[in-house]
Scaffold this motif. Sequence first.
Motif, short mmCIF file in Angstrom:
data_model
loop_
_atom_site.label_atom_id
_atom_site.label_comp_id
_atom_site.label_asym_id
_atom_site.label_seq_id
_atom_site.Cartn_x
_atom_site.Cartn_y
_atom_site.Cartn_z
N GLU A 84 0.83 -1.21 0.00
CA GLU A 84 0.00 0.00 0.00
C GLU A 84 0.87 1.26 0.00
O GLU A 84 0.52 2.26 -0.65
N VAL A 85 1.99 1.22 0.71
CA VAL A 85 2.91 2.36 0.71
C VAL A 85 3.44 2.62 -0.69
O VAL A 85 3.55 3.77 -1.13
N GLU A 86 3.77 1.57 -1.43
CA GLU A 86 4.23 1.74 -2.81
C GLU A 86 3.15 2.42 -3.65
O GLU A 86 3.46 3.28 -4.49
N SER A 87 1.91 2.05 -3.43
CA SER A 87 0.81 2.68 -4.16
C SER A 87 0.68 4.15 -3.81
O SER A 87 0.45 5.00 -4.69
N ILE A 88 0.82 4.47 -2.52
CA ILE A 88 0.71 5.86 -2.08
C ILE A 88 1.86 6.69 -2.63
O ILE A 88 1.68 7.85 -3.02
N ARG A 89 3.04 6.11 -2.69
CA ARG A 89 4.21 6.83 -3.22
C ARG A 89 4.04 7.16 -4.71
O ARG A 89 4.33 8.28 -5.14
N ALA A 90 3.57 6.22 -5.48
CA ALA A 90 3.51 6.46 -6.93
C ALA A 90 2.43 5.68 -7.65
O ALA A 90 1.88 6.17 -8.64
N GLY A 91 2.10 4.48 -7.20
CA GLY A 91 1.19 3.63 -7.94
C GLY A 91 -0.18 4.23 -8.16
O GLY A 91 -0.75 4.14 -9.25
N ASN A 92 -0.74 4.86 -7.12
CA ASN A 92 -2.06 5.47 -7.25
C ASN A 92 -2.06 6.61 -8.26
O ASN A 92 -3.00 6.76 -9.05
N ALA A 93 -1.01 7.42 -8.24
CA ALA A 93 -0.90 8.53 -9.19
C ALA A 93 -0.77 8.00 -10.61
O ALA A 93 -1.38 8.55 -11.55
N LEU A 94 0.00 6.95 -10.81
CA LEU A 94 0.15 6.39 -12.15
C LEU A 94 -1.18 5.83 -12.66
O LEU A 94 -1.46 5.89 -13.87
N GLY A 95 -2.02 5.33 -11.75
CA GLY A 95 -3.33 4.86 -12.15
C GLY A 95 -4.23 5.97 -12.65
O GLY A 95 -5.15 5.74 -13.44
N LEU A 96 -3.95 7.21 -12.22
CA LEU A 96 -4.73 8.37 -12.65
C LEU A 96 -4.18 9.00 -13.94
O LEU A 96 -4.89 9.74 -14.60
N MET A 97 -2.91 8.73 -14.23
CA MET A 97 -2.23 9.45 -15.31
C MET A 97 -1.62 8.46 -16.30
O MET A 97 -0.45 8.09 -16.18
N PRO A 98 -2.37 8.03 -17.30
CA PRO A 98 -1.86 7.02 -18.24
C PRO A 98 -0.65 7.48 -19.04
O PRO A 98 0.22 6.66 -19.37
N ARG A 99 -0.55 8.77 -19.35
CA ARG A 99 0.64 9.26 -20.06
C ARG A 99 1.89 9.02 -19.24
O ARG A 99 2.91 8.53 -19.74
N LEU A 100 1.81 9.37 -17.95
CA LEU A 100 2.97 9.20 -17.07
C LEU A 100 3.27 7.72 -16.84
O LEU A 100 4.44 7.32 -16.80
N LYS A 101 2.24 6.92 -16.73
CA LYS A 101 2.45 5.48 -16.57
C LYS A 101 3.22 4.91 -17.76
O LYS A 101 4.14 4.09 -17.59
N ALA A 102 2.88 5.37 -18.96
CA ALA A 102 3.60 4.91 -20.15
C ALA A 102 5.06 5.33 -20.11
O ALA A 102 5.95 4.57 -20.53
N GLU A 103 5.35 6.53 -19.60
CA GLU A 103 6.73 6.99 -19.50
C GLU A 103 7.51 6.15 -18.48
O GLU A 103 8.69 5.85 -18.69
N TYR A 104 6.86 5.80 -17.37
CA TYR A 104 7.52 4.95 -16.37
C TYR A 104 7.84 3.58 -16.96
O TYR A 104 8.90 2.99 -16.67
N ALA A 105 6.95 3.08 -17.79
CA ALA A 105 7.21 1.78 -18.43
C ALA A 105 8.38 1.88 -19.38
O ALA A 105 9.24 0.98 -19.45
N LYS A 106 8.49 2.98 -20.13
CA LYS A 106 9.61 3.19 -21.04
C LYS A 106 10.93 3.22 -20.29
O LYS A 106 11.95 2.70 -20.76
#
Length: 389
Positions: free
Chosen positions: A362-384
């Motif tokens: 859950e801490v990992e989600s609070i740090r970044a995972g939840n935000a990436l779930g809201l922002m698909p553009r940023l999630k794609a950049e993290y995957a790259k």
Amino acid sequence: MYNPANGSQLIPSKTRISPQLQDTLRPTAVQRKPNPPARQHSIMAFTAQGENVPVIDVHFHYFMPDVLGPMKEFVIADPGERDTAMEKLHTRTVIYSPVIWSKYNTDWAAEKWADLCRKFTDHQAAEVEKAPASVGSFAPLPFPHVAQTLQALQYAEEQCSTRPDGYAVTTSAAGRYLGDPCYDPILAECDRRGAVLFVHPNETVMPPLDPEVYGWQMIEFPTETARCLMSMVDRGVFTRYPAVRWIFSHNGGSFPFLFQRCVRTLSGSKLVGVGGPGARQVNRIAASNDGRTLQHIFGGGNIYIECSQGTAAQTAMLKSLGVGAQNVLTGSDWPFTGKDDVSSTLDEMYGPEKSGMYTPQEVESIRAGNALGLMPRLKAEYAKKGWIR
């Protein structure tokens, strides 16, 4: 509906948009699919673990010195300070949002305010393009002006060089909180597009104390957020527009402390409630929200809480309100929380994980995972970048 503050028109919810305005709002040749609403929370698999999991700061203020300076507007930071701030705050990504002063939506003409929003939208998009994995953008919307806000949404979604990750609005504009029906045309469009709205309080009410000592940022900011949330619950905004994802800053203001009083009053369970002594009491929360309780509303998945300027102890209050770990985000409120000594800011930012009330996942989600779930553009950049699998 005429707004005497600036001579603009506020369009009530039942007012039809004119054919001329409909023409201006029709999709342009550049067609982009809206971000789909996130109903299911998927767990991000980060390539790093523990304290090395990246942190996304969703509350990081952006200034345009080249534009705001000549206008004699408030500037206390420069985009060039970003990297130093991120190093001190241990963040991997920051999401820009401007400071929205109440004079913009009360004293300024609608077109002037809309023009500044366009400049912020374009400037922040340019910053994202320079560092797409390190920077995101919440573009401002010119509330309370319905026509200009719908046009701003269309521009940002369909024409801006890089579509914003979400939009920045304030708890109220020209004295109208976000639960006001005059915003229904805007919220309906945001719902259609599955927009993310970052909500920040503004200085609409001054306390009856020495303003040089007891300014609005001390007590009135959190109370402003509470007023806003109360109006939205009372009018069923979260229920009627389920595809809008809302982020409320500063731990939800004072609302988590006051929510039981709001429940007792709005649900009609107090001897003296809405309407005063002798008035017939009804459960307004249930009536406006398909029978749901306040905790069910906050646990519904479309309300997110960002934890800047809070404490670890507030985590228990968020949980009692119904906010789950999947709806908690990390933020710093930079630069207002300080540029040099950031020790207190770090305690506030990482309050949820220091509370001991969340699992490591859950801490990992609070740090970044939840935000990436809201922002698909940023999630794609993290995957790259290989930061998530």
